[in-house]
Design an enzyme around this catalytic site. Structure first.
Site, PDB file in Angstrom:
ATOM      1  N   GLY A  72       0.824  -1.202   0.000  1.00 29.99           N
ATOM      2  CA  GLY A  72       0.000   0.000   0.000  1.00 29.99           C
ATOM      3  C   GLY A  72       0.856   1.250   0.000  1.00 29.99           C
ATOM      4  O   GLY A  72       1.719   1.427  -0.855  1.00 29.99           O
ATOM      5  N   ASP A  73       0.614   2.119   0.978  1.00 31.51           N
ATOM      6  CA  ASP A  73       1.385   3.360   1.087  1.00 31.51           C
ATOM      7  C   ASP A  73       2.347   3.306   2.268  1.00 31.51           C
ATOM      8  O   ASP A  73       2.688   4.331   2.845  1.00 31.51           O
ATOM      9  CB  ASP A  73       0.433   4.560   1.224  1.00 31.51           C
ATOM     10  CG  ASP A  73      -0.437   4.458   2.464  1.00 31.51           C
ATOM     11  OD1 ASP A  73      -0.764   3.329   2.870  1.00 31.51           O
ATOM     12  OD2 ASP A  73      -0.807   5.505   3.016  1.00 31.51           O
ATOM     13  N   GLU A  74       2.804   2.109   2.602  1.00 28.81           N
ATOM     14  CA  GLU A  74       3.710   1.918   3.726  1.00 28.81           C
ATOM     15  C   GLU A  74       5.104   1.557   3.219  1.00 28.81           C
ATOM     16  O   GLU A  74       5.259   0.655   2.393  1.00 28.81           O
ATOM     17  CB  GLU A  74       3.201   0.815   4.654  1.00 28.81           C
ATOM     18  CG  GLU A  74       1.845   1.110   5.281  1.00 28.81           C
ATOM     19  CD  GLU A  74       1.349  -0.042   6.129  1.00 28.81           C
ATOM     20  OE1 GLU A  74       2.100  -1.037   6.276  1.00 28.81           O
ATOM     21  OE2 GLU A  74       0.223   0.047   6.632  1.00 28.81           O
TER      22      GLU A  74
END
Length: 201
Positions: A72-74
């Site tokens: 994801g956005d990690e």
């Protein structure tokens, strides 16, 4: 000069294993309000943001650093032979750069939050180091997002309640000499005490 590739989660785990005995700082990074951008501008815009973040990280970190996308956005960044305090200065600059150079159509609340933890100061094992960095990331979120925070040990009774000043000064010197936190040394002593008297439990 070619930038190193962005690691996958499995590659990140392997790299952490290879560096198991190396002093390092681990940074966990999360994009604030990324879902809002995806919902309003679409996933293609979200992908462009992620690519920009990856270019920013790869281009701003010292040689020998490792950048991984965990999903994801990690993201995670491994900084071998780097203290958490040094990494904090670095990520403060990265966060400011991201904010200053944001695209005009990005949601105003889109930002970067970063949690930092160092070994051996905050943890010995890779598992504990990731847990500490994650706690620091959660604190960055709680304190307003768009910032970097270093792990701070909690749940420790105020030391001055129990120990005289002279002992606290010696503890501080020992922690500095060993490159560890005072809380971790106290916890280690408590573990040793419990183990030594296990028969009484």
């Amino acid at each position: 000069m070619a930038r190193p590739p962005i690691l996958t989660r499995p590659e990140f785990e392997k790299t952490m294993q290879k560096l198991a005995n190396v002093p390092l700082t681990l940074a966990l990074i999360d994009l604030d309000n990324f879902k809002q951008l995806n919902d309003s501008l679409g996933h293609a815009a979200g992908d462009r943001v992620l690519r920009q973040v990856e270019r920013l990280l790869s281009g701003s970190l010292p040689a020998g650093s490792h950048v991984a996308r965990l999903g994801g956005d990690e993201y995670a960044v491994i900084l071998p032979e780097s203290a958490a305090e040094t990494a904090l200065i670095l990520f403060d600059e990265i966060i400011k750069h991201f904010q200053i150079n944001r695209d005009a159509d990005w949601p105003r609340m889109l930002g970067l939050s970063v949690g930092l933890a160092g070994r051996p100061a905050h943890a010995k094992s890779s598992f504990d180091l990731q847990r500490a960095a994650d706690e620091a990331l959660l604190r960055a979120k709680r304190e307003g997002r768009g910032r970097a925070c270093i792990y701070v040990e909690s749940k420790m009774v105020l030391k001055s309640n129990y120990y005289p000043k002279s002992q606290l000064e010696r503890l501080a010197k020992l922690a500095s000499a060993l490159g560890r936190t005072e809380a971790s040394l106290l916890r280690e002593s408590l573990d040793d005490l419990i183990e030594k008297n296990r028969g009484a439990l």
